[in-house]
Scaffold this motif. Structure first.
Motif, PDB file in Angstrom:
ATOM      1  N   PHE A 211       0.827  -1.198   0.000  1.00 13.62           N
ATOM      2  CA  PHE A 211       0.000   0.000   0.000  1.00 13.62           C
ATOM      3  C   PHE A 211       0.867   1.255   0.000  1.00 13.62           C
ATOM      4  O   PHE A 211       0.605   2.221  -0.712  1.00 13.62           O
TER       5      PHE A 211
ATOM      6  N   VAL B  54       2.132   1.851  -3.418  1.00  7.48           N
ATOM      7  CA  VAL B  54       1.119   2.446  -4.294  1.00  7.48           C
ATOM      8  C   VAL B  54       0.998   3.942  -4.020  1.00  7.48           C
ATOM      9  O   VAL B  54       0.880   4.751  -4.939  1.00  7.48           O
ATOM     10  N   LEU B  55       1.058   4.310  -2.742  1.00  9.87           N
ATOM     11  CA  LEU B  55       0.971   5.731  -2.391  1.00  9.87           C
ATOM     12  C   LEU B  55       2.260   6.481  -2.752  1.00  9.87           C
ATOM     13  O   LEU B  55       2.266   7.691  -2.845  1.00  9.87           O
TER      14      LEU B  55
ATOM     15  N   ALA C 175       5.116   6.019  -0.893  1.00 18.67           N
ATOM     16  CA  ALA C 175       5.805   6.309   0.367  1.00 18.67           C
ATOM     17  C   ALA C 175       7.266   5.869   0.342  1.00 18.67           C
ATOM     18  O   ALA C 175       8.070   6.345   1.121  1.00 18.67           O
TER      19      ALA C 175
ATOM     20  N   GLN D 119       6.799  18.857  -8.959  1.00 17.78           N
ATOM     21  CA  GLN D 119       5.431  18.622  -9.449  1.00 17.78           C
ATOM     22  C   GLN D 119       4.707  19.928  -9.752  1.00 17.78           C
ATOM     23  O   GLN D 119       3.777  19.958 -10.538  1.00 17.78           O
TER      24      GLN D 119
ATOM     25  N   ARG E 294      -4.881  13.381 -13.146  1.00 18.43           N
ATOM     26  CA  ARG E 294      -5.658  12.403 -12.393  1.00 18.43           C
ATOM     27  C   ARG E 294      -6.929  12.208 -13.191  1.00 18.43           C
ATOM     28  O   ARG E 294      -7.492  13.155 -13.698  1.00 18.43           O
ATOM     29  N   CYS E 295      -7.345  10.988 -13.279  1.00 13.18           N
ATOM     30  CA  CYS E 295      -8.449  10.760 -14.200  1.00 13.18           C
ATOM     31  C   CYS E 295      -9.800  10.959 -13.537  1.00 13.18           C
ATOM     32  O   CYS E 295      -9.918  11.096 -12.344  1.00 13.18           O
TER      33      CYS E 295
ATOM     34  N   HIS F  12      -0.744   1.692  -8.496  1.00 11.25           N
ATOM     35  CA  HIS F  12      -0.489   3.115  -8.707  1.00 11.25           C
ATOM     36  C   HIS F  12      -1.200   3.608  -9.962  1.00 11.25           C
ATOM     37  O   HIS F  12      -1.863   4.648  -9.965  1.00 11.25           O
TER      38      HIS F  12
ATOM     39  N   ALA G 148      -4.487   6.083 -10.489  1.00 11.93           N
ATOM     40  CA  ALA G 148      -4.434   7.295 -11.313  1.00 11.93           C
ATOM     41  C   ALA G 148      -5.554   7.329 -12.347  1.00 11.93           C
ATOM     42  O   ALA G 148      -6.041   8.397 -12.696  1.00 11.93           O
TER      43      ALA G 148
ATOM     44  N   ILE H  31       4.458   9.089   4.603  1.00  9.34           N
ATOM     45  CA  ILE H  31       3.202   9.181   3.865  1.00  9.34           C
ATOM     46  C   ILE H  31       2.134   8.252   4.422  1.00  9.34           C
ATOM     47  O   ILE H  31       0.977   8.631   4.553  1.00  9.34           O
ATOM     48  N   MET H  32       2.541   7.039   4.762  1.00  3.55           N
ATOM     49  CA  MET H  32       1.566   6.103   5.316  1.00  3.55           C
ATOM     50  C   MET H  32       0.972   6.660   6.601  1.00  3.55           C
ATOM     51  O   MET H  32      -0.235   6.629   6.818  1.00  3.55           O
TER      52      MET H  32
ATOM     53  N   SER I  14      -1.305   9.558   5.965  1.00  4.31           N
ATOM     54  CA  SER I  14      -2.539   9.136   5.306  1.00  4.31           C
ATOM     55  C   SER I  14      -3.494   8.507   6.310  1.00  4.31           C
ATOM     56  O   SER I  14      -4.708   8.707   6.236  1.00  4.31           O
TER      57      SER I  14
ATOM     58  N   ALA J 185      -0.905  17.366  -3.296  1.00 12.36           N
ATOM     59  CA  ALA J 185      -0.220  16.122  -2.955  1.00 12.36           C
ATOM     60  C   ALA J 185      -0.880  15.413  -1.777  1.00 12.36           C
ATOM     61  O   ALA J 185      -1.207  14.231  -1.871  1.00 12.36           O
TER      62      ALA J 185
ATOM     63  N   ASP K 233      -4.143  13.981  -2.705  1.00 16.24           N
ATOM     64  CA  ASP K 233      -3.958  12.849  -3.592  1.00 16.24           C
ATOM     65  C   ASP K 233      -3.711  11.568  -2.797  1.00 16.24           C
ATOM     66  O   ASP K 233      -4.243  10.514  -3.119  1.00 16.24           O
ATOM     67  N   TYR K 234      -2.923  11.682  -1.729  1.00 22.70           N
ATOM     68  CA  TYR K 234      -2.679  10.511  -0.874  1.00 22.70           C
ATOM     69  C   TYR K 234      -3.990  10.028  -0.265  1.00 22.70           C
ATOM     70  O   TYR K 234      -4.297   8.839  -0.267  1.00 22.70           O
TER      71      TYR K 234
ATOM     72  N   THR L 267      -6.167   8.398  -2.913  1.00 26.11           N
ATOM     73  CA  THR L 267      -5.710   7.056  -3.272  1.00 26.11           C
ATOM     74  C   THR L 267      -6.052   6.063  -2.165  1.00 26.11           C
ATOM     75  O   THR L 267      -6.539   4.957  -2.421  1.00 26.11           O
ATOM     76  N   PHE L 268      -5.813   6.493  -0.951  1.00 32.01           N
ATOM     77  CA  PHE L 268      -6.103   5.668   0.221  1.00 32.01           C
ATOM     78  C   PHE L 268      -7.567   5.246   0.219  1.00 32.01           C
ATOM     79  O   PHE L 268      -7.911   4.077   0.375  1.00 32.01           O
TER      80      PHE L 268
ATOM     81  N   ILE M  69      -8.693   2.796  -2.998  1.00 29.22           N
ATOM     82  CA  ILE M  69      -8.430   1.365  -2.877  1.00 29.22           C
ATOM     83  C   ILE M  69      -9.329   0.770  -1.806  1.00 29.22           C
ATOM     84  O   ILE M  69      -9.950  -0.274  -1.997  1.00 29.22           O
TER      85      ILE M  69
END
Lengths: 67, 764
Positions: A19, A22-23, A25, A58, A65-66, B129, B133, B256-257, B260, B315, B318-319, B322-323, B326
């Protein structure tokens, strides 16, 4: 029992690692790995510098992002 | 055209890539791989026979039996089995004859490795990932709106469409971009189609992004209008994201984890808090906002968010997004499998054979196919599949798993959204998704109107509508168009049977609204930024100063232009007397599918230039379908004489009424409303015209390039002309989810290689 618990813990760790991947990290760890492997002589960016640089880049290079 | 053996091997790059003799091979031996692939053990045969059989039974239950009710589990089986077969067989055909990946070639992540943008990423991580997106609110909204036609048309299009079109597009674009160092779709269009085609593609992309962002924003506005709970909890995502941004920048960079998880807990607190706040008189007072106010809020927010630094808002959100993405998708899949709701919606509804459905107007063909874009074929994915993901791919063969497989996952999300939407009462569905002009806006008028539609088995009472609204913690659920609220009710309906019962329905409803809003706000932000850069780049061709990304006035001006553009369309939709979603959503789908047509055109030109004419149909088929659907839909939107369908027909009808001095006409109850309709339909009509003209230019230039390639097909030097030169790879990784025995063997060999030999040191 304890081996079962260990397996659960291991599974959870694996999931957390996935996970995190994927993020994104693990980006800094991968950067360090690349830096080491590429044999740069300059010291790598510190963790703080790396993340700062990452988000700042960035700013001028946005990722879609879709819908 | 049959290829000579020589040409084929030249095109494959055989012999071109010298592999390092100190290292184990960087690719499986072609013969070993083929043998493994073609070896059909009894176990393997039994497995695929079982998958085919289960899929067949499921399709039979859905399409042929169509009993009084059908269990949701058949949707899961029909889709998953079809995906597996498409992935195992069709995508391999594409791999074998069109992309022809060569694992001896290094990917951009290897030969351009910089530890930042170009990073070899584990295939399973990259799959997640990439999926995060591409998947957003689109696949959750389109299928809900399309459920007007019954469940079967949407189901067939989502499942068959993804296998033959959507996943093909994603895979090809990703592969071709990877072979070109991660170039964007726009750059590839310029290279392959020339200046005219490239420029048309660029302008079309820019306009399409404006439309897509505007309509996604409209979905959020419709979900939050008059909903203090929703406004509070979605509004709270902004301070939460800001906090996370500061935390990551100054307190604990890179965690990040951790951040999040904190963000997720705060998000849950915001949802629960929203329920409490909305109950209080002051909370209801402050957070009950009408749609126009919310739209303006969103426009101002969009501008500020797009000029703020990425680390502060984009950013971290976005995290979070995504979190949630999923988590929600896994949860929804589990809930559907555990609860297995019975579906009472007919396979084909009464509106499947008519063109005057209240949710979206137009006949099944072509409008169903534009209403469901994301989940079946989504052009927007081409922007993600080119550029970002290709820079992270570790081995060429993995693109099939990530590109094709990732899109199959999104399609599955669309199927689950469809199941959630059709698991609710049909009468409730139409009461929620029809514009207020038809339902009248109150539970009494809505119930009367829905019952008057004469739908089989539909008989709702005002009490039922009021009770459902109360259960989900809303003032009213009548005419909450846009798909998101319907999905939220459906999800709450399924989830409360899974966890929590009726008491939890309001939580699940707002949980669903929250994550949809989160996805959409992220897409709005990122879309505005991407569009702003495209605009800056384009203006930069005339005024070079604009190319400097750090030049504030230019950045702000271009951001303002983009926000102004989508903001205008958003306000148009919010104030539209005809009900914004049903007039604008077709435009969203058309725009998205036209982008798909553009992406597929680029792929067609590339495949033709490679000399692969025999299998050109693999690209031509989805391209032809997308082109026919979108051009027909655009044609009808422009030229149809039915006012509900044709923008200009509607425009003429309202203009005529105004000229005759009428003070109300159709659903517009005042002169101002009538004028608004005249204005809106003109804008929508001209937008359709511009889109379709630009797309036809792009498709035509692609066809020209294809024909030219066919005429010059003896000229083998042109093959793969715009690719980066092949370089030897010095790594190995398996191609798919589970490594095959031969791959395992090779991986074991690589594990024996001393670490210092494994990475390329030269070139730095």
């Amino acid at each position: 029992m304890s081996s079962g618990l260990a397996a659960v813990a291991k599974g959870f760790q694996g999931f957390a690692r996935y996970f995190g991947g994927v993020l994104g990290a693990d980006a800094y760890a991968k950067y360090l790995e690349h830096h080491r492997a590429a044999g740069h002589s300059a010291p790598p960016l510190s963790e703080r510098e790396f993340w700062r640089d990452r988000t700042d880049r960035q700013d001028s290079n946005p990722q879609g992002r879709c819908c | 055209m049959a290829e000579t053996p020589d040409r084929r091997s030249a095109a494959r790059g055989e012999g071109a890539v010298a592999t390092d003799t100190d290292l184990p091979p960087s690719a499986l031996d072609e013969k070993v791989r083929e043998a493994e692939d073609k070896k059909w053990t009894p176990g393997k045969i039994a497995l695929w026979a079982a998958i085919a059989l289960l899929g067949g039974v499921a399709w039979f239950m859905l399409a042929i039996i169509r009993g009084e009710t059908v269990n949701a589990i058949w949707f899961v089986f029909a889709s998953v089995c079809t995906y597996l077969i498409g992935y195992r067989f069709y995508s391999k055909v594409i791999e074998r004859y069109i992309t022809r990946p060569d694992d001896r070639r290094a990917t951009p992540a290897e030969y351009k490795a910089d530890g930042k943008d170009y990073v070899r990423t584990d295939r399973n991580v990259l799959f997640g990932h990439h999926f995060a997106a591409i998947a957003g609110a689109g696949p959750l909204v389109g299928p809900v709106i399309a459920a007007q036609m019954g469940y079967l048309p949407g189901t067939i299009w989502i499942i068959i469409g993804v296998v033959l079109a959507g996943a093909v597009q994603d895979y090809l674009v990703m592969f071709f971009s990877m072979r070109r160092g991660g170039r964007s779709l726009g750059q590839m269009a310029r290279e392959e189609l020339g200046v005219i085609g490239g420029t048309a593609a660029l302008i079309a992309t820019l306009l399409i992004m404006v439309i897509i962002v505007a309509i996604l924003a409209l979905v959020v506005v419709n979900a939050l209008g008059e909903s203090p709970w929703g406004v509070f909890s979605v509004g709270m995502t902004i301070p939460i994201a800001l906090f996370m941004g500061v935390y990551l920048r100054y307190l604990r960079p890179g965690k990040i984890m951790e951040v999040s998880l904190i963000g997720f807990v705060l998000l849950m607190a915001a949802i629960i808090g929203g329920g409490i706040v909305a109950e209080t008189p002051w909370g209801a007072d402050i957070f009950t906002l009408d749609k126009v106010t919310i739209a303006w809020g969103l426009i101002i927010y969009g501008f500020i968010a797009a000029i703020l630094p990425v680390w502060l808002l984009l950013a971290p959100r976005d995290y979070l997004s995504t979190f949630m993405k999923i988590g929600v998708i896994v949860m929804l899949a589990l809930a559907i499998i555990v609860v297995r709701p019975e579906i009472t919606v007919p396979a084909f509804s009464e509106f499947a054979s008519r063109d005057n459905g209240p949710v979206f107007p137009g006949a099944l063909f072509p409008f169903l196919f534009v209403t469901i874009a994301c989940g079946a074929l989504s052009g927007f994915h081409a922007l993600i599949s080119s550029g970002t993901t290709p820079k992270l791919v570790e081995k060429e063969r993995q693109t099939r798993f990530i590109g094709y497989g990732g899109m199959l996952m999104e399609s599955f999300v669309a199927i689950m959204a469809l199941v959630a939407a059709i698991s609710i009462d049909r009468g409730l569905y139409f009461a929620m998704n029809s514009p207020v002009a038809l339902t009248g806006g109150t539970v009494e008028t809505a119930a009367t109107w829905v019952n008057s539609l004469g739908l089989a088995g539909v008989n709702i009472t005002p009490d039922f509508l009021a009770q459902t609204a109360a259960n989900v913690g809303e003032e009213s659920i009548v005419s909450r168009t846009g798909g998101a609220p319907t999905l939220a009710v459906g999800l709450a309906h399924i989830m409360q049977q899974f966890i929590g019962g009726t008491a939890m329905m309001a939580f699940w409803y707002h949980f669903a609204i929250m994550f949809e809003a989160l996805f959409i706000l992220t897409a709005v932000d990122a879309g505005t930024r991407v569009a702003r850069f495209m605009l800056q780049d384009s203006i930069g061709n005339f005024v070079p100063k604009f190319k400097e990304a750090s030049w504030r006035p230019g950045a702000w001006l271009c951001t303002a232009i983009m926000v102004g553009a989508w903001g205008a369309v958003l306000l148009m939709g919010v104030t539209d007397p005809l009900g914004g979603i049903n007039t604008l959503f077709p435009l969203f789908g058309i725009a998205n599918q036209l982008l798909a047509a553009i992406a597929l055109s680029v792929c067609l030109a590339i495949v033709a230039k490679q000399g692969t004419f025999k299998y050109l149909w693999i690209v031509a088929l989805p391209l032809a379908f997308a082109a026919v659907v979108t051009i027909t839909a655009s044609y009808q939107k422009i030229f149809s004489s039915t006012p509900a369908v044709g923008y200009f027909a509607n425009n003429a009808a309202f203009s005529k009424a105004l000229a005759e001095g009428k003070t109300e006409f159709g659903t517009a109850k005042s002169v101002a409303a009538m004028e608004a309709v005249v204005r809106n339909t003109a804008i929508q009509g001209w937008l359709s015209v511009i889109f379709v003209v630009l797309s036809i230019i792009v498709i035509a230039t692609a066809l020209l390039a294809t024909v030219r390639a066919f005429r010059n097909r003896t000229d083998a030097t042109a093959a793969r002309g715009n690719e980066d030169p092949a370089r030897p790879s010095r790594v190995f990784a398996p191609a798919g989810l589970i490594p095959t025995p031969a791959e395992r063997e090779l991986m074991a060999e690589w594990d024996k290689v001393p670490a210092e030999l494994r990475f390329e040191r030269a070139g730095h």
